[in-house]
Design a protein around this motif. Structure first.
Motif, PDB file in Angstrom:
ATOM      1  N   UNK A 136       0.800  -1.224   0.000  1.00 50.92           N
ATOM      2  CA  UNK A 136       0.000   0.000   0.000  1.00 50.92           C
ATOM      3  C   UNK A 136       0.832   1.274   0.000  1.00 50.92           C
ATOM      4  N   UNK A 137       1.986   1.230   0.652  1.00 51.49           N
ATOM      5  CA  UNK A 137       2.790   2.454   0.766  1.00 51.49           C
ATOM      6  C   UNK A 137       3.889   2.520  -0.293  1.00 51.49           C
ATOM      7  N   UNK A 138       4.600   1.394  -0.471  1.00 54.89           N
ATOM      8  CA  UNK A 138       5.742   1.401  -1.390  1.00 54.89           C
ATOM      9  C   UNK A 138       5.321   1.117  -2.822  1.00 54.89           C
ATOM     10  N   UNK A 139       4.586   0.006  -3.036  1.00 52.45           N
ATOM     11  CA  UNK A 139       4.207  -0.391  -4.391  1.00 52.45           C
ATOM     12  C   UNK A 139       2.891   0.242  -4.843  1.00 52.45           C
ATOM     13  N   UNK A 140       2.077   0.695  -3.901  1.00 52.47           N
ATOM     14  CA  UNK A 140       0.776   1.297  -4.205  1.00 52.47           C
ATOM     15  C   UNK A 140      -0.068   0.368  -5.075  1.00 52.47           C
ATOM     16  N   UNK A 141      -0.241  -0.861  -4.586  1.00 57.46           N
ATOM     17  CA  UNK A 141      -1.000  -1.873  -5.321  1.00 57.46           C
ATOM     18  C   UNK A 141      -2.486  -1.523  -5.307  1.00 57.46           C
ATOM     19  N   UNK A 142      -3.136  -1.651  -6.457  1.00 54.11           N
ATOM     20  CA  UNK A 142      -4.558  -1.376  -6.577  1.00 54.11           C
ATOM     21  C   UNK A 142      -5.222  -2.505  -7.373  1.00 54.11           C
ATOM     22  N   UNK A 143      -6.203  -3.189  -6.776  1.00 58.57           N
ATOM     23  CA  UNK A 143      -6.754  -3.024  -5.428  1.00 58.57           C
ATOM     24  C   UNK A 143      -5.816  -3.605  -4.366  1.00 58.57           C
TER      25      UNK A 143
END
Length: 265
Positions: free
Chosen positions: A114-121
């Motif tokens: 969530x913070x480093x790779x910013x995976x969505x979803x």
């Protein structure tokens, strides 16, 4: 060549011939490992084939309510493996191992995705499941080593612990040297891996990406991320489990509940 070479069942059958080398060594030296090697090979094929089918299904559906059960099964299996590897345990060790792995893996995996790779979803199975799998595979080794070292050394040094208590030390002060040694023992494997990575070994994450055609520099970046993630999760898991053991063994009357240390079998 930018595409990963597809392996056929025939290719894997040829690769299985490599197992004749350790089997021959076992027979020649009378180690008796050939049966265990054969069983391990069959389990490897069966387990990975099943996992491959499940993950392909989960990846295609791409829904959080399919991802979470997979993660739960992984966590339960990791906690069970960690405790089974230890020669000694304490009441509630399985739950403590499970809780330590849940906390360690969730904190590190969330930070990375969530913070480093910013995976969505947030539940993207192609990222979450492999990352958590790598965390658990290394963290369970660390907590297993630390738990075994802590309980074994406490039993061996019982007289020294009792002597500290008789001189007025608290339970924490009495077992602190062995607690530190247990935490250190659990952290040694990942620290050793970080010392030699890239020079002696090319880890699986990096190797897989390179074989798939990724840039070596990009693969290196991901591997650095993975190593830091594993180190953090292992440290958290080790600390949480050791403190859980302390809470079970420490009596409010400033004594150690030796009867709570259970030997395997």
């Amino acid at each position: 060549m930018n595409e990963l070479i597809t392996l056929t069942p025939w290719d894997l059958a040829l690769a299985a011939l490599l197992l004749f080398i350790p089997a021959a060594i076992s027979i020649a030296l009378k180690l008796g490992l050939q049966k265990s090697l054969g069983i391990a090979a069959l389990r490897t094929v069966a387990q990975l084939a099943l996992v491959g089918l499940v993950l392909e299904w989960v990846f295609a559906l791409n829904r959080w309510y399919y991802v979470l059960p997979v993660l739960l099964v992984m966590l339960v299996a990791a906690a069970r493996a960690a405790i089974q590897r230890s020669e000694r345990r304490f009441p509630g060790a399985y739950f403590a191992a499970f809780a330590s792995l849940v906390l360690a893996s969730s904190i590190t995996a969330f930070s990375v995705t969530e913070i480093i790779l910013d995976v969505d979803p947030w539940y993207a199975p192609r990222y979450v499941i492999p990352l958590v799998g790598m965390i658990l595979g290394n963290a369970l080794t660390g907590i297993s080593l630390s738990l075994d070292r802590l309980l074994t050394e406490l039993v061996r040094q019982r007289r020294a612990v009792e002597a500290r208590l008789s001189l007025g030390a608290s339970t924490w002060q009495a077992i602190q040297p062995w607690m530190r040694e247990a935490v250190r023992n659990g952290m040694v494997p990942i620290i050793n891996s970080m010392m030699i990575v890239g020079l002696v070994s090319l880890p699986g994450m990096m190797t897989g990406q390179i074989l798939a055609g990724a840039s070596p520099i990009n693969a290196v970046g991901y591997q650095i991320l993975i190593m830091f993630m594993i180190a953090a999760s292992t440290a958290m898991g080790v600390i949480i489990l050791c403190m859980s053991a302390y809470r079970v063994l420490a009596d409010p009357a400033q004594r150690i509940r030796w009867e709570k240390i259970i030997e395997r079998g």
